[in-house]
Design an enzyme around this catalytic site. Structure first.
Site, PDB file in Angstrom:
ATOM      1  N   ALA A 244       0.864  -1.188   0.000  1.00  9.35           N
ATOM      2  CA  ALA A 244       0.000   0.000   0.000  1.00  9.35           C
ATOM      3  C   ALA A 244       0.897   1.233   0.000  1.00  9.35           C
ATOM      4  O   ALA A 244       0.557   2.257   0.581  1.00  9.35           O
ATOM      5  CB  ALA A 244      -0.919  -0.006   1.216  1.00  9.35           C
ATOM      6  N   GLU A 275      -2.169   3.587 -12.806  1.00 10.11           N
ATOM      7  CA  GLU A 275      -3.500   3.597 -12.200  1.00 10.11           C
ATOM      8  C   GLU A 275      -4.435   4.427 -13.068  1.00 10.11           C
ATOM      9  O   GLU A 275      -4.013   5.434 -13.649  1.00 10.11           O
ATOM     10  CB  GLU A 275      -3.429   4.194 -10.789  1.00 10.11           C
ATOM     11  CG  GLU A 275      -2.535   3.353  -9.875  1.00 10.11           C
ATOM     12  CD  GLU A 275      -2.437   3.894  -8.454  1.00 10.11           C
ATOM     13  OE1 GLU A 275      -3.065   4.931  -8.149  1.00 10.11           O
ATOM     14  OE2 GLU A 275      -1.718   3.274  -7.646  1.00 10.11           O
ATOM     15  N   HIS A 298      -6.239   2.042  -4.726  1.00 16.08           N
ATOM     16  CA  HIS A 298      -5.464   3.103  -4.058  1.00 16.08           C
ATOM     17  C   HIS A 298      -6.315   3.818  -2.988  1.00 16.08           C
ATOM     18  O   HIS A 298      -6.442   5.044  -2.989  1.00 16.08           O
ATOM     19  CB  HIS A 298      -4.943   4.128  -5.066  1.00 16.08           C
ATOM     20  CG  HIS A 298      -3.726   4.871  -4.564  1.00 16.08           C
ATOM     21  ND1 HIS A 298      -2.707   5.275  -5.372  1.00 16.08           N
ATOM     22  CD2 HIS A 298      -3.396   5.282  -3.317  1.00 16.08           C
ATOM     23  CE1 HIS A 298      -1.786   5.911  -4.658  1.00 16.08           C
ATOM     24  NE2 HIS A 298      -2.193   5.935  -3.394  1.00 16.08           N
TER      25      HIS A 298
HETATM   26  P1  NAI Z   1       7.566   8.069   5.576  1.00 15.79           P
HETATM   27  O1  NAI Z   1       8.437   9.005   4.821  1.00 15.79           O
HETATM   28  O2  NAI Z   1       7.119   8.453   6.942  1.00 15.79           O
HETATM   29  O3  NAI Z   1       8.295   6.641   5.684  1.00 15.79           O
HETATM   30  C1  NAI Z   1       8.985   6.050   4.627  1.00 15.79           C
HETATM   31  C2  NAI Z   1      10.139   5.264   5.220  1.00 15.79           C
HETATM   32  O4  NAI Z   1      10.761   4.510   4.192  1.00 15.79           O
HETATM   33  C3  NAI Z   1      11.204   6.140   5.854  1.00 15.79           C
HETATM   34  O5  NAI Z   1      11.482   5.707   7.167  1.00 15.79           O
HETATM   35  C4  NAI Z   1      12.405   5.963   4.928  1.00 15.79           C
HETATM   36  O6  NAI Z   1      13.649   6.087   5.598  1.00 15.79           O
HETATM   37  C5  NAI Z   1      12.167   4.571   4.414  1.00 15.79           C
HETATM   38  N1  NAI Z   1      12.862   4.266   3.165  1.00 15.79           N
HETATM   39  C6  NAI Z   1      13.111   5.086   2.128  1.00 15.79           C
HETATM   40  N2  NAI Z   1      13.778   4.418   1.173  1.00 15.79           N
HETATM   41  C7  NAI Z   1      13.947   3.159   1.627  1.00 15.79           C
HETATM   42  C8  NAI Z   1      14.567   1.999   1.082  1.00 15.79           C
HETATM   43  N3  NAI Z   1      15.156   2.017  -0.119  1.00 15.79           N
HETATM   44  N4  NAI Z   1      14.576   0.878   1.838  1.00 15.79           N
HETATM   45  C9  NAI Z   1      14.002   0.857   3.077  1.00 15.79           C
HETATM   46  N5  NAI Z   1      13.412   1.925   3.625  1.00 15.79           N
HETATM   47  C10 NAI Z   1      13.377   3.057   2.907  1.00 15.79           C
HETATM   48  O7  NAI Z   1       6.330   7.780   4.626  1.00 15.79           O
HETATM   49  P2  NAI Z   1       4.888   7.272   5.055  1.00 15.79           P
HETATM   50  O8  NAI Z   1       4.027   8.436   5.367  1.00 15.79           O
HETATM   51  O9  NAI Z   1       5.023   6.201   6.044  1.00 15.79           O
HETATM   52  O10 NAI Z   1       4.383   6.672   3.653  1.00 15.79           O
HETATM   53  C11 NAI Z   1       4.931   5.459   3.147  1.00 15.79           C
HETATM   54  C12 NAI Z   1       4.406   5.221   1.752  1.00 15.79           C
HETATM   55  O11 NAI Z   1       2.975   5.074   1.784  1.00 15.79           O
HETATM   56  C13 NAI Z   1       4.696   6.328   0.743  1.00 15.79           C
HETATM   57  O12 NAI Z   1       5.098   5.728  -0.461  1.00 15.79           O
HETATM   58  C14 NAI Z   1       3.343   6.982   0.528  1.00 15.79           C
HETATM   59  O13 NAI Z   1       3.224   7.533  -0.751  1.00 15.79           O
HETATM   60  C15 NAI Z   1       2.403   5.792   0.695  1.00 15.79           C
HETATM   61  N6  NAI Z   1       1.028   6.125   1.026  1.00 15.79           N
HETATM   62  C16 NAI Z   1       0.037   5.396   0.436  1.00 15.79           C
HETATM   63  C17 NAI Z   1      -1.292   5.649   0.718  1.00 15.79           C
HETATM   64  C18 NAI Z   1      -2.374   4.837   0.094  1.00 15.79           C
HETATM   65  O14 NAI Z   1      -3.491   5.339  -0.045  1.00 15.79           O
HETATM   66  N7  NAI Z   1      -2.113   3.615  -0.265  1.00 15.79           N
HETATM   67  C19 NAI Z   1      -1.686   6.741   1.634  1.00 15.79           C
HETATM   68  C20 NAI Z   1      -0.556   7.397   2.276  1.00 15.79           C
HETATM   69  C21 NAI Z   1       0.751   7.100   1.944  1.00 15.79           C
END
Ligand code: NAI
Length: 416
Positions: A244, A275, A298
């Site tokens: 997700a 999408e 999504h």
């Molecule tokens: P965040 O920025 O708080 O956390 C992302 C984490 O991934 C960070 O701790 C970062 O250090 C880590 N990271 C970055 N590159 C990495 C790699 N190569 N290997 C391992 N870890 C890595 O972001 P958040 O708010 O937790 O969002 C996470 C994802 O969820 C984003 O892609 C966002 O777009 C997506 N998202 C999806 C939604 C949906 O409706 N499905 C809704 C909200 C967010």
């Protein structure tokens, strides 16, 4: 409270009411928050573009958008009196942030408002897939009775590997642990472990013993196809994959092959490399019609609560900026948190980040005979932002001097 903006034309806005235009059916919670702050709020249900967009930009102090309204550089430049932009969503790629910064306009969003919504969906999907509910549900709808315990498991005692332990990943860990799951995570940054979560040294180490692998990384070149055929081959037989995060993170053909060959036990996928743009466009995926696979459009963060939180969070940031000049949480701007206005006046000055800018400002203040009660400066790239509390309102002469200074992008005065 009054504000003057330098440039452009208006020196004082004493007779003005601050106005906000909210597009794209932003949740009512935003209107309520802005109303409470004394703003005049206009709402529109759809997105705007072209001349219509320029018209609303020119006639309002604040604009609120979601993802369908694009604010391009020339739109932003066409609205020199616009104070701030609120993106009532997570992403801000629909705004030309560089142009907004160059114009001295902070852009705010709501990065945490739907964190819980995503986390709840992920953990509940893990339970559904461990019990093979998608399959049993489809059979029951087709009039078939598939009662049996074979291949169905409790979540308790199972291991969940969280890839990306940021806002969402860490919340998933907390919820999973509360159901008795063992939590291991992998992140490129050192993160504080919540509960008994254990950090793994590599992606391979994290997934090697996991019953459920869930992805919560951003879309970056490094995360592109991060879960490819090679990584999928290192999953435990029968493991479950949940994505997700972003569609680019998983190699979909490799995942489809692993599911078809029953190397994986199931998958829940909310985000896709491509999408549909609207609910009227068709959706096609190689993962369709595979057993024990949940496909969702999504909607990880799409709940009424998240929308309400987003409305309140972004509106509060806009009001804070308006009243105090605070820019904490701005995605494109130096972050300054000057706190509530206690002095008689506060000067907010955006300038080109070059040697002498602060000295020039303070010289102008001294020449005006106004005393500085306090000052906060931050810079980011080529932009400097300084908030100065004053013992009285600046004179008209000072305002003119601020406007004439070529190194200053804009200034605004907030009066107590
Ligand atoms: P965040 O920025 O708080 O956390 C992302 C984490 O991934 C960070 O701790 C970062 O250090 C880590 N990271 C970055 N590159 C990495 C790699 N190569 N290997 C391992 N870890 C890595 O972001 P958040 O708010 O937790 O969002 C996470 C994802 O969820 C984003 O892609 C966002 O777009 C997506 N998202 C999806 C939604 C949906 O409706 N499905 C809704 C909200 C967010």
């Amino acid at each position: 409270m009054t504000a003057c903006i330098v440039p452009p034309s208006r020196l004082t806005r004493e007779d003005d009411v601050t106005t906000a235009i909210l597009l794209e059916n932003i949740h009512q919670s935003a209107t309520t928050r802005l109303d409470e702050a004394g703003l005049k709020v206009e709402r529109r249900t759809g997105a705007l573009a072209g001349t219509e967009l320029r018209e609303v930009l020119a006639s309002h102090d604040l604009i609120g958008i979601r993802s369908a309204t694009h604010l391009r550089a020339d739109d932003i430049r066409s609205a020199p009196e616009l104070l701030s932009i609120g993106c009532f969503c997570i992403g801000t790629s629909q705004v030309d942030l560089e142009a907004a910064t160059a114009a001295g306009i902070p852009v705010f969003n709501a990065p945490f408002s739907n964190t819980r919504s995503v986390a709840e969906l992920v953990v509940s999907e893990a339970v559904m897939l461990l019990r093979r509910i998608p399959e049993k549900n489809a059979l029951a709808h087709a009039g078939k009775w598939a009662k049996g315990a074979s291949g169905s498991f409790e979540a308790r005692g199972k291991t969940i590997a969280i890839v990306g332990y940021g806002n969402i990943g860490s919340q998933v860990g907390v919820l999973a642990e509360s159901m008795g799951m063992r939590v291991v995570y992998y992140d490129v940054l050192a993160r504080l472990s919540h509960g008994s979560a254990r950090a793994a040294g590599s992606l391979e180490e994290a997934v090697a013993h996991a019953d459920v692998v869930t992805l919560h990384v951003p879309a970056t070149p490094r995360t592109r196809n991060m879960i490819d055929a090679g990584v999928l081959a290192s999953f435990r037989p029968g493991a479950i994959l949940i994505n997700a995060s972003r569609g680019s993170v998983v190699d979909i053909p490799a995942l489809a092959a692993a599911l078809r060959e029953k190397r994986l036990g199931g998958a829940a996928i909310d985000v896709f490399p491509e999408e549909p743009k609207t609910n009227h466009d068709p959706f096609v995926s190689e993962l369709q019609n595979l057993p024990n696979v949940l496909l969702t459009p999504h909607v990880g963060g799409s709940t009424e609560e998240a929308q309400e939180n987003i409305g309140t969070e972004v509106a509060a940031k806009l009001v804070n900026f308006l009243n105090t000049g605070g820019t904490v949480g701005a995605v494109n701007f130096p972050e300054v948190d000057p706190g509530p206005l206690l002095a008689p006046a506060r000067l907010l000055n955006v300038h080109n980040n070059a040697p002498g800018a602060l000295a020039a400002l303070n010289t102008l203040l001294a020449q005006d005979g106004v005393n500085i009660n306090g000052q906060h400066l931050q810079t980011r790239g080529s932009t400097g932002y300084v908030v100065t509390d004053l013992d009285r309102a600046p004179s008209e002469g000072l305002v003119a001097a601020l406007r004439a200074h070529t190194g200053f992008v804009r200034s605004r005065v907030v009066l107590k």
